[in-house]
Design an enzyme around this catalytic site. Sequence first.
Site, mmCIF file in Angstrom:
data_model
loop_
_atom_site.group_PDB
_atom_site.id
_atom_site.type_symbol
_atom_site.label_atom_id
_atom_site.label_comp_id
_atom_site.label_asym_id
_atom_site.label_seq_id
_atom_site.Cartn_x
_atom_site.Cartn_y
_atom_site.Cartn_z
ATOM 1 N N GLU A 1 51.970 24.236 25.648
ATOM 2 C CA GLU A 1 52.400 24.386 27.031
ATOM 3 C C GLU A 1 53.773 23.776 27.270
ATOM 4 O O GLU A 1 54.585 24.313 28.030
ATOM 5 C CB GLU A 1 51.359 23.769 27.971
ATOM 6 C CG GLU A 1 49.992 24.462 27.899
ATOM 7 C CD GLU A 1 49.170 24.121 26.662
ATOM 8 O OE1 GLU A 1 49.532 23.147 25.953
ATOM 9 O OE2 GLU A 1 48.178 24.809 26.387
ATOM 10 N N HIS B 1 38.637 22.606 33.316
ATOM 11 C CA HIS B 1 38.872 23.977 33.764
ATOM 12 C C HIS B 1 38.863 24.087 35.293
ATOM 13 O O HIS B 1 38.885 25.197 35.806
ATOM 14 C CB HIS B 1 37.797 24.921 33.216
ATOM 15 C CG HIS B 1 37.881 25.158 31.735
ATOM 16 N ND1 HIS B 1 37.519 24.220 30.811
ATOM 17 C CD2 HIS B 1 38.304 26.230 31.018
ATOM 18 C CE1 HIS B 1 37.693 24.712 29.584
ATOM 19 N NE2 HIS B 1 38.166 25.927 29.684
#
Lengths: 331, 363
Positions: free
Chosen positions: A65, A134
């Site tokens: 990322e 999540h």
Amino acid sequence: MTSVVPEKMTMANALNRALRDAMRADESVVMFGEDVGALGGVFRITDGLTAEFGEQRCFDTPLAEAGILGMAIGMAMNGMRPIVEMQFDAFAYPAFEQLISHAAKMRNRTRGRVTLPLVIRIPYAGGIGGVEHHCDSSEAYYAHTPGLHVVAPSDPADAYGLLRAAIESPDPVVFLEPKKLYFSRSEADLTLPVPPIGTAVVRRPGTDATLIAYGPAVPIALEAAEAAAQEGRSLQVVDLRSIVPFDDETVCAAVRSTGRAVVVAEAAGFASVSAEVVARVTERCFHSLHAPIRRVTGFDIPYPPPKLEHLHLPSVDRILDAVDELQWEYA
Amino acid sequence: MTRDAAHLLPSTEPVTLIDSDGHPVPHVGHDMPDPQALVSAYAALIAARRFNDQANALVRQGRLAVYPSSHGQEACQVACVQVLGDGDWLFPTYRDSAAIVARGVDPVEALTLLRGDWHSGYDPQTTNVAPQATPLATHLLHAVGVAHAARLRGEPTVVMALCGDGATSEGDFHEALNFAAVFRTPVVFFIQNNEYAISVPLARQTAAPSLAHKGIGYGVPSERVDGNDVAALLTVLGDAVSRARAGEGPQLIEAHTYRVQAHTNADDPRRYRSEDEVTPWLSRDPITRLSDYLAEQGLLDDERVAACAADAEQLAERMRAGLNAETAADYRDLFAHVYAVPTSQLREQQALVADELSREEVR
């Protein structure tokens, strides 16, 4: 080509359309991240983009990322308008330094000579029974960082308009997509003018008290207003849409019109966006308030496992309880 | 300490000791594990396969929210555990539930995360198994820390740190290798290269000749091994653990295997790979290969096959019983484990939930 009549679509459809339309309109718009190519993203938001625009303009990256965002910054420095997808809220954290130290500060460091027109799309927040990492509501980290715009749509029409506006923005935009609303369907007219980033909207008129919400909390606020109406209480609902810049004018006008307010947000309440809303409104509307502003937020805990998340998330009952506490005896 | 680059280089081909037809392959420098180790591995493989199959079935029945299967990777799952001693540590990822169970964690506790009851269902302290890591490669640095602490105390601990091919692209993977090498910490970095990070193939992760080559730049000796050959895995991983324990510093092992099933039940692999690509891997199944070899060697008879199958069925029965039972989640858990001492705010928030729940009961 955009549609000419309102049509029923999901937020996922609307986001996909916004990406497609922006990429058709401007060749410098590119989309990349993890699994956004052949798979079309784990939530299918980039579905079909590689097929239509080719590998050069919508592509998978190595799984990193910080690398994704860092490369986007470089591309934005050199004439592109990159859009990157962070796969989930908590998986965006490796990119934090690139975001905070570089994306947010480049304009400032260079006195406006280098600007970064890039969009960081993040599927965010909970309510989907997801396992740990999540379901984070990470907006406060971003909103606390000067130099970043932070937006969170709550319906398909706004998702389309805000994403088009974010891609047009000369500054980096953290675009928070409430996962639990991806597949909720409503009518959207994509030909309407794009709402500028930084404008809130009154979603439901009301006269007794104002509910202020954004992103995933908006539908629950609207549900609470509906329930309150059946009990004879008229609740107005304001959808912030944009956390940064913050629309003081719309929010304060709404609160002044009712004199009572409850802020609803999924994120933990401590040192949060909801806390900022209360502070701003209190500073500006103190003399119009009949009661202290209340908040209904997630608890100050790590996001819980699926079996307990219903106890953590703002609920209609919790909102109505907060409304009940707005000192109606002084009305 | 040697600075010679040649000894860091992995072999050009992955080490194989039993080929996909079950025939032994002589290999200079790598001996076949002793028969007892292979027979133990067979039992563990049968149990691991049954665990995967049962977990997939429990997802279909709605008893698990999600399951990232290691079907086809069971040789890696059991070998990396079999080479560890009791005092050693295992640092697993979300795809390593079968390894966790092979290590001795209760199968129901191992699946608590994926059932949605709590984040980590087992006690890492009793089995020396760290909580499963869902973020990628972040736990590799923790593995280095655990190993370094043991070394500072003079303990002979080795840490087995697991990751996949995708995780080797994350910065933390590289920092972990570098820290481990600089401090000569006894960590075995074990990469299960199953060719896919969800939909993204290995070619999009790296342009290196192999993932094992990544060790060279950090001064970490590296080796490649056939990830569907449990014999080769036991030897290569066992040697790596011995070197790490002997003070030779970290080791990197890349196992070449394949994710024959979807990333999880939520994934649709038809969007990014063809059945033609998957099919050849089915004939390289780690269990068939070992059982063919053991049968050929006279080390596996019908009685033993039946006994292993019965043990595996008992494991599956335990999973079904534990995961089909309704468990009540306790709201107090929301607040109990945030700090050693709950803040006054958390106590207020807990009281609010208690009040709400008691009002619901009255209704």
